[in-house]
Design a protein around this motif. Structure first.
Motif, PDB file in Angstrom:
ATOM      1  N   ILE A  38      -6.964   8.347 -13.224  1.00  0.00           N
ATOM      2  CA  ILE A  38      -7.108   8.640 -11.793  1.00  0.00           C
ATOM      3  C   ILE A  38      -8.248   7.824 -11.186  1.00  0.00           C
ATOM      4  O   ILE A  38      -8.113   7.271 -10.077  1.00  0.00           O
ATOM      5  N   ILE A  39      -9.359   7.712 -11.891  1.00  0.00           N
ATOM      6  CA  ILE A  39     -10.486   6.922 -11.383  1.00  0.00           C
ATOM      7  C   ILE A  39     -10.089   5.460 -11.215  1.00  0.00           C
ATOM      8  O   ILE A  39     -10.358   4.842 -10.178  1.00  0.00           O
ATOM      9  N   VAL A  42      -0.770  11.088 -10.028  1.00  0.00           N
ATOM     10  CA  VAL A  42      -1.669  12.216  -9.789  1.00  0.00           C
ATOM     11  C   VAL A  42      -1.001  13.519 -10.222  1.00  0.00           C
ATOM     12  O   VAL A  42      -1.617  14.362 -10.875  1.00  0.00           O
ATOM     13  N   ILE A  52     -13.975  -1.913  -5.807  1.00  0.00           N
ATOM     14  CA  ILE A  52     -13.961  -1.558  -4.387  1.00  0.00           C
ATOM     15  C   ILE A  52     -14.955  -2.420  -3.609  1.00  0.00           C
ATOM     16  O   ILE A  52     -14.625  -2.976  -2.553  1.00  0.00           O
ATOM     17  N   SER A  63     -15.608   4.565 -13.807  1.00  0.00           N
ATOM     18  CA  SER A  63     -16.259   4.664 -12.491  1.00  0.00           C
ATOM     19  C   SER A  63     -16.954   3.362 -12.119  1.00  0.00           C
ATOM     20  O   SER A  63     -16.856   2.906 -10.973  1.00  0.00           O
ATOM     21  N   THR A  96     -14.319   0.859 -11.122  1.00  0.00           N
ATOM     22  CA  THR A  96     -13.749   1.174  -9.815  1.00  0.00           C
ATOM     23  C   THR A  96     -14.725   0.857  -8.692  1.00  0.00           C
ATOM     24  O   THR A  96     -14.341   0.273  -7.678  1.00  0.00           O
ATOM     25  N   ILE A 133      -7.807   4.891  -8.214  1.00  0.00           N
ATOM     26  CA  ILE A 133      -8.514   4.803  -6.928  1.00  0.00           C
ATOM     27  C   ILE A 133      -8.942   3.358  -6.661  1.00  0.00           C
ATOM     28  O   ILE A 133      -8.778   2.838  -5.549  1.00  0.00           O
ATOM     29  N   GLY A 134      -9.476   2.701  -7.672  1.00  0.00           N
ATOM     30  CA  GLY A 134      -9.873   1.302  -7.521  1.00  0.00           C
ATOM     31  C   GLY A 134      -8.698   0.397  -7.213  1.00  0.00           C
ATOM     32  O   GLY A 134      -8.791  -0.512  -6.384  1.00  0.00           O
ATOM     33  N   SER A 173       1.002   6.213  -6.960  1.00  0.00           N
ATOM     34  CA  SER A 173      -0.219   6.961  -7.245  1.00  0.00           C
ATOM     35  C   SER A 173       0.040   8.459  -7.203  1.00  0.00           C
ATOM     36  O   SER A 173      -0.470   9.204  -8.040  1.00  0.00           O
ATOM     37  N   THR A 195       0.828  -1.206   0.000  1.00  0.00           N
ATOM     38  CA  THR A 195       0.000   0.000   0.000  1.00  0.00           C
ATOM     39  C   THR A 195       0.860   1.253   0.000  1.00  0.00           C
ATOM     40  O   THR A 195       0.560   2.215  -0.723  1.00  0.00           O
ATOM     41  N   LEU A 218      -5.904   1.314  -5.753  1.00  0.00           N
ATOM     42  CA  LEU A 218      -5.453   1.595  -4.381  1.00  0.00           C
ATOM     43  C   LEU A 218      -6.292   0.815  -3.374  1.00  0.00           C
ATOM     44  O   LEU A 218      -5.762   0.272  -2.403  1.00  0.00           O
ATOM     45  N   ALA A 219      -7.589   0.763  -3.601  1.00  0.00           N
ATOM     46  CA  ALA A 219      -8.458  -0.041  -2.728  1.00  0.00           C
ATOM     47  C   ALA A 219      -8.098  -1.515  -2.835  1.00  0.00           C
ATOM     48  O   ALA A 219      -8.084  -2.234  -1.836  1.00  0.00           O
TER      49      ALA A 219
END
Length: 125
Positions: free
Chosen positions: A40-41, A17, A104, A97, A100, A44-45, A13, A6, A47-48
């Motif tokens: 970026i969207i 960004v 998640i 989206s 993602t 996020i997924g 990330s 992580t 990263l989760a």
């Protein structure tokens, strides 16, 4: 292990960004710079995904593969239903989206399931 992954993912990330537009332009050409928000969207997924650890693999290795398969099938079905809906409103941003959101939800469900079924926490949260 999940904590180190992580931290590394957060570092990468941050790079995307702040310099994602430049990276997309250099690697793929100027026409891909407009894909920055999609990147970026999806980031996020991912990263989760990293933050929840390898709950799916852990479930499979502990004899709970049927639970993992059911969660994966539900997430796939959710993604297949949500993708056309969001795509009709927001195009590729909607597709990213939907992916993602599904990723998640699947990872959260797998992480909760892993903890309940084995009493072992796989995530950094």
């Amino acid at each position: 292990s999940a904590r180190m992954a992580t931290l590394f993912a957060l570092l990468l990330s941050g790079i995307f960004v702040f310099w994602g537009r430049h990276i997309l332009g250099l690697l793929f050409g100027i026409e891909f710079i407009s894909s920055y928000y999609i990147l970026i969207i999806l980031l996020i997924g991912q990263l989760a995904n990293v933050g929840t650890g390898s709950a799916g693999r852990f479930l499979a290795m502990t004899g709970n593969q049927s639970f993992m398969t059911r969660i994966t099938a539900v997430a796939l079905s959710f993604n297949l239903a949500l993708t056309p809906l969001l795509a009709s409103f927001w195009g590729l941003i909607g597709v990213a989206s939907a992916t993602t959101i599904s990723l998640i939800l699947a990872n959260v469900a797998l992480t909760i399931g892993a903890q309940r079924l084995t009493q072992i926490r796989t995530s950094v949260f």
